[in-house]
Scaffold this active site. Structure first.
Site, PDB file in Angstrom:
ATOM      1  N   ASN A 188       0.880  -1.168   0.000  1.00 58.67           N
ATOM      2  CA  ASN A 188       0.000   0.000   0.000  1.00 58.67           C
ATOM      3  C   ASN A 188       0.923   1.226   0.000  1.00 58.67           C
ATOM      4  O   ASN A 188       1.457   1.600   1.036  1.00 58.67           O
ATOM      5  CB  ASN A 188      -0.879  -0.049   1.259  1.00 58.67           C
ATOM      6  CG  ASN A 188      -1.912   1.052   1.277  1.00 58.67           C
ATOM      7  OD1 ASN A 188      -1.915   1.930   0.409  1.00 58.67           O
ATOM      8  ND2 ASN A 188      -2.787   1.017   2.263  1.00 58.67           N
ATOM      9  N   ARG A 206      -2.467  -2.167  -3.617  1.00 59.58           N
ATOM     10  CA  ARG A 206      -3.702  -1.427  -3.402  1.00 59.58           C
ATOM     11  C   ARG A 206      -3.689  -0.191  -4.308  1.00 59.58           C
ATOM     12  O   ARG A 206      -2.722   0.568  -4.317  1.00 59.58           O
ATOM     13  CB  ARG A 206      -3.773  -0.973  -1.955  1.00 59.58           C
ATOM     14  CG  ARG A 206      -5.032  -0.238  -1.687  1.00 59.58           C
ATOM     15  CD  ARG A 206      -4.964   0.537  -0.419  1.00 59.58           C
ATOM     16  NE  ARG A 206      -6.315   0.919  -0.056  1.00 59.58           N
ATOM     17  CZ  ARG A 206      -6.749   0.958   1.173  1.00 59.58           C
ATOM     18  NH1 ARG A 206      -5.966   0.646   2.154  1.00 59.58           N
ATOM     19  NH2 ARG A 206      -7.977   1.319   1.411  1.00 59.58           N
ATOM     20  N   HIS A 228     -13.101   3.208   0.039  1.00 61.90           N
ATOM     21  CA  HIS A 228     -13.097   2.228   1.141  1.00 61.90           C
ATOM     22  C   HIS A 228     -13.699   0.897   0.684  1.00 61.90           C
ATOM     23  O   HIS A 228     -14.164   0.106   1.508  1.00 61.90           O
ATOM     24  CB  HIS A 228     -13.930   2.707   2.353  1.00 61.90           C
ATOM     25  CG  HIS A 228     -13.299   3.787   3.160  1.00 61.90           C
ATOM     26  ND1 HIS A 228     -14.038   4.722   3.830  1.00 61.90           N
ATOM     27  CD2 HIS A 228     -12.000   4.081   3.421  1.00 61.90           C
ATOM     28  CE1 HIS A 228     -13.222   5.549   4.475  1.00 61.90           C
ATOM     29  NE2 HIS A 228     -11.983   5.190   4.228  1.00 61.90           N
ATOM     30  N   ARG A 250     -12.014  15.999   6.924  1.00 59.96           N
ATOM     31  CA  ARG A 250     -12.742  16.299   5.680  1.00 59.96           C
ATOM     32  C   ARG A 250     -14.182  16.666   5.997  1.00 59.96           C
ATOM     33  O   ARG A 250     -14.786  16.108   6.911  1.00 59.96           O
ATOM     34  CB  ARG A 250     -12.741  15.074   4.757  1.00 59.96           C
ATOM     35  CG  ARG A 250     -11.404  14.814   4.127  1.00 59.96           C
ATOM     36  CD  ARG A 250     -11.441  13.559   3.279  1.00 59.96           C
ATOM     37  NE  ARG A 250     -10.385  12.659   3.664  1.00 59.96           N
ATOM     38  CZ  ARG A 250     -10.381  11.348   3.466  1.00 59.96           C
ATOM     39  NH1 ARG A 250     -11.404  10.767   2.872  1.00 59.96           N
ATOM     40  NH2 ARG A 250      -9.368  10.620   3.853  1.00 59.96           N
ATOM     41  N   GLU A 277      -8.037  -4.840   5.478  1.00 61.43           N
ATOM     42  CA  GLU A 277      -7.986  -4.563   4.035  1.00 61.43           C
ATOM     43  C   GLU A 277      -6.891  -5.371   3.340  1.00 61.43           C
ATOM     44  O   GLU A 277      -7.071  -5.810   2.207  1.00 61.43           O
ATOM     45  CB  GLU A 277      -7.785  -3.057   3.809  1.00 61.43           C
ATOM     46  CG  GLU A 277      -9.059  -2.289   4.158  1.00 61.43           C
ATOM     47  CD  GLU A 277      -8.836  -0.830   4.497  1.00 61.43           C
ATOM     48  OE1 GLU A 277      -8.149  -0.560   5.501  1.00 61.43           O
ATOM     49  OE2 GLU A 277      -9.335   0.025   3.752  1.00 61.43           O
TER      50      GLU A 277
END
Ligand code: ADP
Length: 392
Positions: A7, A86, A175, A236, A380
């Site tokens: 990743n 990823r 996600h 955010r 993940e």
């Protein structure tokens, strides 16, 4: 199978090494290109840390492989059966994991305008490892792919249709690797086939998103063309009136890049109360800080609005699932999210089950709840391994 999952972020690199789906070691390399870099190897319950300058991603990968060799974890990269990468944005091009080839590298590059913060870094990892080890099967797994099952009425914005055709402006969702893992895990712990499950999944980490899952497939999700849309997040803003942007530009003397930074990095929980770590927000709220309490209330309120919307969209919901750093650990957030929903959607939390800390999947619904409630730790990297195994 021996699989390395990579990743790559803009200044960080996370690698996890799996043998037959068991995680053997994790490597975190941070502050790449900065004056002081760090590398951390997590292996057999121990953490081996090193502070040193790491000029670029090529050096970061060399460092990762040196550490894996030095501790006799992976003496040769050549013994890997596959490498999983990823990739955040797969745009309209990628609906599932795909073998890396020079053409795929170019396709991922073509999506950079849609994900300027993420795809260039993801590509760096791919380009370096593909150049060095083209004979090892390498697979890209996309965060957007799980949401490619959304119908057009959910993924389109009410904007000129030609913008979708010409500029690819639509909702993609993010996600997806986590929501996919959670769906798979929910099916396992509930003893059901995922194709028979309707879920509302809440991934609440620094970024946050809600997904409506019908028959095991995403039919709507809160993030949009970028990960800025949807729920209120750590830094955010989530959903806001788009007219705020020209207003800030025309009347408040801000240019577009300043506004973009503010919406991504200085809004959300941080924008309201000055903190983006939920532990801090809860603590300050409990200590009587009015803005921290307000931030918490706004955060919860916006999650509840999405739950209400998705419950209606789905018609029938089997389970509400919490995951991510906040979803997995913040009992207070889960309780506030579920409070008072017995009448409206017949969902009731069991307070004592909710408060018991645990690191494994657990049911926290009351015996009288018509909708099950689960906390399921996300993984993940393992999801990338499982998706990759299907095509290698
Ligand atoms: P990322 O999106 O970066 O992967 P994580 O999923 O690790 O983030 O989630 C980070 C968030 O989880 C932070 O806001 C942190 O405050 C929150 N968190 C972690 N542990 C707890 C806890 N015990 N209580 C409340 N929030 C927590």
């Amino acid at each position: 199978m021996k699989i390395l999952v990579l990743n790559a972020g803009s200044s960080s690199l996370k690698c996890q090494y799996f043998v037959d789906r068991i995680s053997i070691a994790t490597l975190l390399i941070e502050c790449i290109g900065e004056k002081h870099g760090h590398s951390k190897l997590l292996y057999q319950g121990e953490t081996i840390s090193k502070d040193h300058h790491i000029p670029d991603h090529e050096d970061a990968l060399k460092e990762a492989f040196t550490l894996l060799d030095q501790y006799h974890i992976l003496p040769s990269v050549n013994t890997l059966d596959a490498i999983g990468h990823r990739v955040v944005h797969g745009g309209n091009l990628f609906h599932q994991p795909i073998h890396i080839t020079p053409k795929i590298i170019e396709d991922i590059r073509s999506l950079i305008p849609l994900a300027p913060l993420h795809n260039p870094a993801n590509l760096k990892g791919i380009e370096i490892l593909y150049a060095h080890y083209p004979y090892i099967p390498q697979v890209a797994v996309f965060d957007t792919a799980f949401h490619q099952s959304m119908p057009a009425h959910a993924y389109l914005y009410p904007l000129p249709y030609s913008w979708y055709e010409k500029f690819d402006i639509r909702r993609y969702g993010f996600h997806g690797i986590s929501h996919s893992f959670i769906t798979r895990e929910a099916a396992r712990v509930m003893g059901r086939e995922s194709a028979s499950l309707n879920l509302i999944t809440l991934h609440l980490g620094n970024g946050a998103s809600a997904t409506a899952i019908r028959s095991g497939r995403s039919i709507d999700t809160s993030m949009g063309m970028t990960p800025l849309e949807g729920l209120m997040m750590g830094t955010r803003c989530g959903d806001i009136d788009p007219a705020i942007i020209p207003y800030l530009s025309e009347h408040c003397g801000m240019d577009i890049s300043t506004i973009e930074t503010l919406l991504n990095k200085k809004s959300g929980l941080k924008g309201i109360c000055g903190h983006n770590d939920m532990r801090e927000v809860i603590k300050k709220a409990d200590d009587g800080d009015a803005l921290s309490l307000l931030a918490l209330q706004m955060y919860i309120y916006r999650i509840r609005k999405y739950i209400g919307a998705y419950a209606v969209v789905l018609g029938q919901v089997d389970a509400l699932v919490f995951t991510g750093g906040i979803g997995e650990n913040a009992a207070r957030v889960r309780e506030m999210v579920c409070e008072g929903l017995e009448q409206s959607i017949r969902l009731k939390i069991d307070r004592s089950k909710n408060e018991k800390p645990s690191t494994v999947a657990r049911s926290i619904g009351h015996s009288k709840s018509h909708i099950q409630i689960w906390v399921i730790p996300t993984n993940e990297e393992l999801e990338i391994v499982m998706q990759l195994e299907n095509i290698v």
